[in-house]
Design an enzyme around this catalytic site. Structure first.
Site, PDB file in Angstrom:
ATOM      1  N   ASP A 114     -12.284  18.203   2.039  1.00  0.00           N
ATOM      2  CA  ASP A 114     -11.757  19.488   1.575  1.00  0.00           C
ATOM      3  C   ASP A 114     -11.558  19.571   0.075  1.00  0.00           C
ATOM      4  OD1 ASP A 114     -11.437  20.792   4.145  1.00  0.00           O
ATOM      5  OD2 ASP A 114      -9.826  19.358   4.530  1.00  0.00           O
TER       6      ASP A 114
ATOM      7  N   SER B 118      -7.361   6.280  -0.532  1.00  0.00           N
ATOM      8  CA  SER B 118      -5.927   6.098  -0.308  1.00  0.00           C
ATOM      9  C   SER B 118      -5.124   6.551  -1.512  1.00  0.00           C
ATOM     10  CB  SER B 118      -5.600   4.624  -0.041  1.00  0.00           C
ATOM     11  OG  SER B 118      -5.884   4.258   1.271  1.00  0.00           O
TER      12      SER B 118
ATOM     13  N   TYR C  48     -10.061  16.170  11.284  1.00  0.00           N
ATOM     14  CA  TYR C  48      -9.574  17.373  11.960  1.00  0.00           C
ATOM     15  C   TYR C  48      -9.269  18.494  10.973  1.00  0.00           C
ATOM     16  CZ  TYR C  48      -9.220  14.221  15.933  1.00  0.00           C
ATOM     17  OH  TYR C  48      -9.528  13.323  16.927  1.00  0.00           O
TER      18      TYR C  48
ATOM     19  N   HIS D 285       0.824  -1.210   0.000  1.00  0.00           N
ATOM     20  CA  HIS D 285       0.000   0.000   0.000  1.00  0.00           C
ATOM     21  C   HIS D 285       0.863   1.267   0.000  1.00  0.00           C
ATOM     22  CE1 HIS D 285      -2.987   2.883   1.788  1.00  0.00           C
ATOM     23  NE2 HIS D 285      -3.846   2.163   1.082  1.00  0.00           N
TER      24      HIS D 285
ATOM     25  N   ALA E 148      -8.512  12.452   9.108  1.00  0.00           N
ATOM     26  CA  ALA E 148      -9.025  13.388   8.106  1.00  0.00           C
ATOM     27  C   ALA E 148     -10.080  14.338   8.671  1.00  0.00           C
ATOM     28  CB  ALA E 148      -9.606  12.610   6.926  1.00  0.00           C
TER      29      ALA E 148
ATOM     30  N   ASN F  46     -13.385   5.403   2.959  1.00  0.00           N
ATOM     31  CA  ASN F  46     -14.162   4.719   1.928  1.00  0.00           C
ATOM     32  C   ASN F  46     -15.459   4.116   2.465  1.00  0.00           C
ATOM     33  OD1 ASN F  46     -11.964   5.155   0.132  1.00  0.00           O
ATOM     34  ND2 ASN F  46     -10.944   3.361   0.974  1.00  0.00           N
TER      35      ASN F  46
END
Length: 386
Positions: free
Chosen positions: A306, A330, A280, A179, A278, A269
């Site tokens: 965002d 990702s 924050y 990954h 994510a 997802n």
């Protein structure tokens, strides 16, 4: 559920959105999680302390790590001492070291592809314009907080400059999952074998926080953020997430952002989100779109998203000198971290200035903001604004 478990759940419910507080499935998940965790004889916890670390805390367990950028520690203690620790006068908060994992969409399939077949993603965000200008992130340090990087991959070996293994302390941060190498290639593959990342001259750092199975703990992320700040990184990319908020992680993100770090994370997802980190506001939360600039079926849809980037069938590097096409937010995330890296290589600026530039020059893809944020990231538009 005992009092300590109820305490932890109440602390989480103070942070999460109202829809999650009212989500029966999520609340049951919390109940089950804390019931199981608190059955253990010993646990790892974060302790946030006031001004000075009181030696009294040390009597109740072993301190594993003192974070450099925040007033908090990671410690190992007996579960029956949690109530005592949280009531110490010097303690601001305690919380468990929650699990994190890489972000893979439901039904995720790894598709083998031929080189050059799927550069659609780079064209969609205007990367060829940046390459023609030689805007490639030279001298900018980009940390991939993930499963590590195959630093021997021909498309990455010239760019990887170092890193650290937070899963197995001090060992090689080599990618034993795949990954992280895929994400690194999207952000900064060098151009060999016809694979170019967004910022193909960036300095890459492998910050391994996830194991071969793709799992990890919140403490690894916080230690990696600490490392990124103390080692002068400019951008970090996190294609991972957790269902748990964390005060310790949020304080680390605030400290890092205040010190100038650009922090980018996959939104998740699960269709509804985003997850943590994510969630924050110090973090640039990235959603995924397909070749037609439509939101991916799996991408989290939430006002906290965002910006968006390609995330369906994205071709990149995988360990062993190989290549594959993966899908997920990702994959969207390193497009955006690569854009930040390339932009900062052209002009030094504060992180918030760079964030606003990326938002203001995003392409309006005629979707609700809660699906794609400000729209599709466009490096060409951003460079034209410099």
């Amino acid at each position: 559920m005992n009092n300590t478990g109820e305490f932890f759940i109440n602390e989480i419910n103070k942070i999460i959105p109202e829809k999650e507080r009212e989500n029966v499935t999520y609340q049951k998940f919390l109940q089950d999680y804390f019931r199981d965790e608190l059955k253990k004889d010993h646990v790892k916890i974060f302790v946030g302390f006031k001004e000075i670390l009181d030696t009294e805390i040390e009597k109740h367990g072993d301190i594993i790590y003192k974070f450099k950028t925040t007033d908090s520690i990671l410690m190992h203690t007996r579960t029956d001492l949690l109530e005592v620790i949280k009531n110490l006068s010097s303690v601001r908060f305690i919380e468990l070291d929650h699990p994190v994992s890489l972000i893979v969409p439901p039904g995720h399939v790894e598709e083998q592809s031929k080189a050059g077949e799927t550069d659609w993603n780079m064209r969609l965000i205007g990367a060829p314009y940046a390459w023609d200008m030689n805007a490639a992130g030279s001298g900018v340090k980009l940390g991939i907080i993930d499963t590590g990087i195959d630093y021997n991959h021909p498309c990455l070996k010239d760019n990887v400059k170092g890193g650290y293994n937070f899963v197995d302390d001090g060992k090689d941060p080599f990618d034993d999952n795949g990954h992280g190498t895929h994400c690194a290639g999207i952000a900064a593959a060098s151009g060999e074998y016809n694979l170019s990342g967004v910022a193909r001259r960036a300095d890459l750092y492998a910050l391994k926080v996830l194991s071969a199975s793709g799992g990890g703990r919140m403490s690894g992320i916080i230690a990696a953020i600490d490392w990124a700040v103390t080692n002068g990184l400019h951008v970090v990319s996190m294609s991972l997430g957790s269902r748990f908020p964390s005060s310790a992680m949020h304080e680390a993100l605030i400290a890092a952002h205040n010190r100038g770090l650009v922090i980018v994370a996959a939104s998740g997802n699960e269709t509804v989100g985003p997850g943590f980190p994510a969630f924050y506001r110090e973090v640039v939360s990235v959603g995924a779109v397909d070749k037609n600039k439509k939101p991916a079926s799996f991408t989290n849809r939430d006002p906290g998203v965002d910006i968006a980037a390609p995330g369906v069938g994205v071709y990149s590097s995988v360990p062993g000198g190989k290549f594959a096409s993966y899908s997920g937010t990702s994959m969207a995330c390193p497009h955006v971290s690569g854009v930040f890296t390339a932009i900062l290589g052209e002009r030094k600026m504060e992180n918030m200035e760079a964030e606003n530039l990326i938002y203001e020059t995003a392409e309006d893809v005629k979707r609700h903001s809660w699906e794609v944020g400000r729209g599709l990231v466009r490096i060409d538009n951003a460079l034209k604004r410099l």
